[in-house]
Enzyme design. Structure first.
Site, PDB file in Angstrom:
ATOM      1  N   ASP A  13       1.283  -1.575  -0.189  1.00  0.00           N
ATOM      2  CA  ASP A  13       0.010   0.013  -0.040  1.00  0.00           C
ATOM      3  C   ASP A  13       0.981   1.362  -0.077  1.00  0.00           C
ATOM      4  O   ASP A  13       1.009   1.987   1.065  1.00  0.00           O
ATOM      5  CB  ASP A  13      -1.066   0.126   1.758  1.00  0.00           C
ATOM      6  CG  ASP A  13      -2.284  -1.108   1.102  1.00  0.00           C
ATOM      7  OD1 ASP A  13      -2.659  -1.149   0.254  1.00  0.00           O
ATOM      8  OD2 ASP A  13      -2.356  -1.589   2.194  1.00  0.00           O
ATOM      9  N   LYS A  35       0.137  -8.242  -2.794  1.00  0.00           N
ATOM     10  CA  LYS A  35      -1.448  -7.321  -3.142  1.00  0.00           C
ATOM     11  C   LYS A  35      -1.043  -6.042  -3.740  1.00  0.00           C
ATOM     12  O   LYS A  35      -0.221  -5.245  -2.815  1.00  0.00           O
ATOM     13  CB  LYS A  35      -2.289  -7.781  -1.869  1.00  0.00           C
ATOM     14  CG  LYS A  35      -3.256  -7.536  -1.627  1.00  0.00           C
ATOM     15  CD  LYS A  35      -4.535  -6.907  -0.715  1.00  0.00           C
ATOM     16  CE  LYS A  35      -4.431  -5.381   0.424  1.00  0.00           C
ATOM     17  NZ  LYS A  35      -4.904  -5.186  -0.358  1.00  0.00           N
ATOM     18  N   ASP A  62      -5.967  -5.581  -5.050  1.00  0.00           N
ATOM     19  CA  ASP A  62      -7.803  -5.381  -4.433  1.00  0.00           C
ATOM     20  C   ASP A  62      -7.953  -4.015  -5.020  1.00  0.00           C
ATOM     21  O   ASP A  62      -8.074  -3.629  -4.015  1.00  0.00           O
ATOM     22  CB  ASP A  62      -7.309  -5.931  -3.399  1.00  0.00           C
ATOM     23  CG  ASP A  62      -7.812  -5.397  -1.796  1.00  0.00           C
ATOM     24  OD1 ASP A  62      -8.966  -6.071  -1.896  1.00  0.00           O
ATOM     25  OD2 ASP A  62      -7.328  -4.805  -0.597  1.00  0.00           O
ATOM     26  N   LYS A  64     -11.656  -4.435  -5.165  1.00  0.00           N
ATOM     27  CA  LYS A  64     -13.207  -4.337  -4.648  1.00  0.00           C
ATOM     28  C   LYS A  64     -14.314  -3.582  -4.826  1.00  0.00           C
ATOM     29  O   LYS A  64     -14.651  -2.593  -4.516  1.00  0.00           O
ATOM     30  CB  LYS A  64     -12.671  -3.523  -2.795  1.00  0.00           C
ATOM     31  CG  LYS A  64     -11.669  -4.110  -2.428  1.00  0.00           C
ATOM     32  CD  LYS A  64     -12.397  -3.859  -0.904  1.00  0.00           C
ATOM     33  CE  LYS A  64     -11.049  -3.986   0.486  1.00  0.00           C
ATOM     34  NZ  LYS A  64      -9.351  -3.895   0.177  1.00  0.00           N
ATOM     35  N   HIS A  66     -17.728  -2.532  -6.596  1.00  0.00           N
ATOM     36  CA  HIS A  66     -18.552  -2.528  -6.498  1.00  0.00           C
ATOM     37  C   HIS A  66     -19.251  -1.684  -7.014  1.00  0.00           C
ATOM     38  O   HIS A  66     -19.900  -0.107  -7.265  1.00  0.00           O
ATOM     39  CB  HIS A  66     -18.839  -2.438  -4.506  1.00  0.00           C
ATOM     40  CG  HIS A  66     -20.713  -2.161  -3.830  1.00  0.00           C
ATOM     41  ND1 HIS A  66     -20.428  -1.988  -2.507  1.00  0.00           N
ATOM     42  CD2 HIS A  66     -21.296  -2.410  -3.943  1.00  0.00           C
ATOM     43  CE1 HIS A  66     -21.200  -2.421  -2.085  1.00  0.00           C
ATOM     44  NE2 HIS A  66     -22.125  -2.103  -3.469  1.00  0.00           N
ATOM     45  N   PRO A  69     -24.206  -4.137 -12.212  1.00  0.00           N
ATOM     46  CA  PRO A  69     -23.214  -5.148 -12.883  1.00  0.00           C
ATOM     47  C   PRO A  69     -23.105  -4.913 -14.120  1.00  0.00           C
ATOM     48  O   PRO A  69     -21.614  -5.402 -13.856  1.00  0.00           O
ATOM     49  CB  PRO A  69     -24.836  -6.414 -12.842  1.00  0.00           C
ATOM     50  CG  PRO A  69     -25.647  -6.260 -11.467  1.00  0.00           C
ATOM     51  CD  PRO A  69     -25.764  -4.947 -11.893  1.00  0.00           C
ATOM     52  N   THR A  71     -21.128  -2.685 -14.845  1.00  0.00           N
ATOM     53  CA  THR A  71     -20.175  -1.691 -14.624  1.00  0.00           C
ATOM     54  C   THR A  71     -19.228  -3.044 -14.292  1.00  0.00           C
ATOM     55  O   THR A  71     -17.810  -2.839 -14.761  1.00  0.00           O
ATOM     56  CB  THR A  71     -21.110  -0.666 -14.192  1.00  0.00           C
ATOM     57  OG1 THR A  71     -21.662   0.146 -14.710  1.00  0.00           O
ATOM     58  CG2 THR A  71     -19.487   0.670 -13.444  1.00  0.00           C
ATOM     59  N   THR A 119     -12.467  -5.867   7.113  1.00  0.00           N
ATOM     60  CA  THR A 119     -12.044  -6.564   8.729  1.00  0.00           C
ATOM     61  C   THR A 119     -11.664  -5.088  10.210  1.00  0.00           C
ATOM     62  O   THR A 119     -12.044  -4.788  10.811  1.00  0.00           O
ATOM     63  CB  THR A 119     -10.050  -6.308   8.967  1.00  0.00           C
ATOM     64  OG1 THR A 119      -9.901  -6.224   8.158  1.00  0.00           O
ATOM     65  CG2 THR A 119     -10.663  -8.096   8.516  1.00  0.00           C
ATOM     66  N   GLY A 210      -0.019  -6.448   5.641  1.00  0.00           N
ATOM     67  CA  GLY A 210       0.795  -4.908   5.314  1.00  0.00           C
ATOM     68  C   GLY A 210       1.730  -4.032   6.185  1.00  0.00           C
ATOM     69  O   GLY A 210       3.045  -4.530   6.270  1.00  0.00           O
ATOM     70  N   ARG A 211       0.977  -3.740   6.827  1.00  0.00           N
ATOM     71  CA  ARG A 211       2.110  -2.558   7.367  1.00  0.00           C
ATOM     72  C   ARG A 211       3.072  -3.352   8.487  1.00  0.00           C
ATOM     73  O   ARG A 211       3.775  -2.639   8.426  1.00  0.00           O
ATOM     74  CB  ARG A 211       1.203  -1.831   8.242  1.00  0.00           C
ATOM     75  CG  ARG A 211       0.878  -0.458   7.512  1.00  0.00           C
ATOM     76  CD  ARG A 211      -0.001   0.475   8.249  1.00  0.00           C
ATOM     77  NE  ARG A 211      -1.634  -0.633   8.227  1.00  0.00           N
ATOM     78  CZ  ARG A 211      -2.385  -0.222   8.647  1.00  0.00           C
ATOM     79  NH1 ARG A 211      -3.014   1.201   9.040  1.00  0.00           N
ATOM     80  NH2 ARG A 211      -3.719  -0.464   8.244  1.00  0.00           N
TER      81      ARG A 211
HETATM   82  O1  C5P Z   1      -1.126  -2.791   6.741  1.00  0.00           O
HETATM   83  P1  C5P Z   1      -1.982  -4.017   6.686  1.00  0.00           P
HETATM   84  O2  C5P Z   1      -1.436  -5.051   6.973  1.00  0.00           O
HETATM   85  O3  C5P Z   1      -3.206  -2.969   8.190  1.00  0.00           O
HETATM   86  O4  C5P Z   1      -2.865  -4.173   5.695  1.00  0.00           O
HETATM   87  C1  C5P Z   1      -4.119  -4.759   5.153  1.00  0.00           C
HETATM   88  C2  C5P Z   1      -4.464  -4.536   3.516  1.00  0.00           C
HETATM   89  O5  C5P Z   1      -5.693  -5.442   3.494  1.00  0.00           O
HETATM   90  C3  C5P Z   1      -5.006  -3.260   3.421  1.00  0.00           C
HETATM   91  O6  C5P Z   1      -4.155  -3.193   1.924  1.00  0.00           O
HETATM   92  C4  C5P Z   1      -6.378  -3.250   2.854  1.00  0.00           C
HETATM   93  O7  C5P Z   1      -7.263  -2.679   2.293  1.00  0.00           O
HETATM   94  C5  C5P Z   1      -6.532  -4.780   3.013  1.00  0.00           C
HETATM   95  N1  C5P Z   1      -7.795  -5.987   3.027  1.00  0.00           N
HETATM   96  C6  C5P Z   1      -8.649  -5.448   4.706  1.00  0.00           C
HETATM   97  N2  C5P Z   1      -9.720  -6.001   4.806  1.00  0.00           N
HETATM   98  C7  C5P Z   1     -10.140  -6.100   4.223  1.00  0.00           C
HETATM   99  C8  C5P Z   1     -10.048  -6.208   2.952  1.00  0.00           C
HETATM  100  C9  C5P Z   1      -9.048  -5.647   2.690  1.00  0.00           C
HETATM  101  O8  C5P Z   1      -8.081  -4.792   5.615  1.00  0.00           O
HETATM  102  N3  C5P Z   1     -11.438  -6.718   4.838  1.00  0.00           N
END
Ligand code: C5P
Length: 236
Positions: A13, A35, A62, A64, A66, A69, A71, A119, A210-211
Site C-alpha cells: 500500500d 497485493k 485488490d 474491491k 462495487h 452488474p 459496470t 476487517t 501490510g504494515r
Molecule cells: O497494513 P494492513 O496489514 O492492515 O493491511 C491490510 C490490507 O488488507 C490493506 O491493504 C487493506 O486494504 C486490505 N483489506 C482489509 N480488510 C478487508 C479487505 C482488505 O484490511 N476486509
C-alpha cells in the site's frame, strides 16, 4: 491447512513505485504473493502493475469493485488481460453483480473473490450503516453463502468469521484474511484482528499482511518471522 506453501501476501500500500517494485523483488521467496490495492493502482495503473508483476510473485489485485452488474463486468473485462492471481468485488454489490463478475473473467489464471465485511468494521459500525442488529460474523457468513452461490471462488473475511465459513462452505472455498497482527503489534485502523498462527490454524488460505511487513525496519526479516509463525502453528 493452507493450500499455499507460504500463505502470506504482502500488501504493497504505497504510491512509491520504485519502492514497491524493489520490495516485491526482495520479498520473492519469502512471501507467497503481493497485493496491490487502490493506493498503488490509482497512482500507477497498468504500467505500475506490470512492473510489480515482473518480480514474479502472484498478484492479488485488490480493487474491491462495487457498482451495478454491467459496470463491474466491464471493469473486470478491462483488467482481465493483466491475469492477476486474484481480483475482488464487494459481496454487498449483490448476487447479480457477483454473477456478472464471475462471467467477465474467463482466464483460468484469475480467481474472482468477494469481500464480505471489512476487517475495520465491528458490529457497532455495521449497525450504524443500517445492518440489522447481529454479530459481524453472521453477516459475513450470509455474504459468503451468497458469494459461493453466485459462482465466485472465495471470500475476503476476518479470521473471526473463518470457522463458520469453512464449516459451511467447504475446504475448496478460498479464504483470504486481512487484519493480521503479530501478538503485541499496533492494531492501527483494524478492529477484528488475529495473529498469523490463529489465522492459519483456523483454516485461512491466504493472509494479507501490510504494515507489519512494509513498515518494519527489515521487511524481509519481518516476512520470514511471520512465515515461520505460520509454519510452526501448522506443525504444532
Ligand atoms: O497494513 P494492513 O496489514 O492492515 O493491511 C491490510 C490490507 O488488507 C490493506 O491493504 C487493506 O486494504 C486490505 N483489506 C482489509 N480488510 C478487508 C479487505 C482488505 O484490511 N476486509
Amino acid at each position: 491447512m493452507s493450500r499455499y506453501e507460504n500463505p502470506i501476501f504482502c500488501a504493497l500500500d504505497t504510491t512509491d513505485l520504485e519502492w514497491a517494485v524493489a520490495l516485491a523483488h526482495e520479498l520473492r521467496g519469502h512471501v507467497g504473493g503481493v497485493k496491490l490495492g487502490l493506493e498503488f493502482f490509482y497512482a500507477h495503473g497498468r504500467d505500475g502493475y506490470g512492473r510489480v508483476a515482473d518480480a514474479g510473485l502472484p498478484v492479488f489485485l485488490d480493487l474491491k469493485l462495487h457498482d451495478i452488474p454491467n459496470t463491474v463486468a466491464g471493469g473486470l473485462s478491462s483488467l482481465a488481460d493483466l491475469e492477476p492471481a486474484i481480483v475482488n468485488v464487494h459481496a454487498g454489490g449483490g448476487g447479480a453483480m457477483m454473477r456478472a463478475a464471475a462471467g467477465a473473467v474467463s482466464s483460468g489464471q484469475t480467481q474472482v473473490i468477494a469481500v464480505t465485511i471489512l476487517t475495520s468494521l465491528d458490529s457497532g459500525d455495521l449497525t450504524e450503516i443500517g445492518f440489522r442488529e447481529g454479530a459481524a460474523n453472521e453477516h459475513a457468513l450470509s455474504l459468503a453463502r451468497l458469494t459461493k452461490a453466485s459462482g465466485l471462488a472465495g471470500v475476503v473475511c476476518s479470521t473471526h468469521d473463518l470457522t463458520a465459513i469453512r464449516g459451511e462452505l467447504g475446504a475448496d472455498f478460498l479464504t483470504v484474511v486481512p487484519g493480521i497482527r503479530p501478538a503485541g503489534a499496533d492494531n492501527e485502523d483494524q478492529k477484528r484482528i488475529a495473529t498469523p498462527a490463529w489465522a492459519v490454524k483456523t483454516g485461512a488460505d491466504i493472509l494479507v499482511i501490510g504494515r507489519p511487513i512494509t513498515r518494519a525496519d527489515d521487511p524481509v526479516a519481518a516476512a520470514q518471522a511471520l512465515a515461520a509463525e505460520c509454519r510452526d502453528a501448522l506443525d504444532a
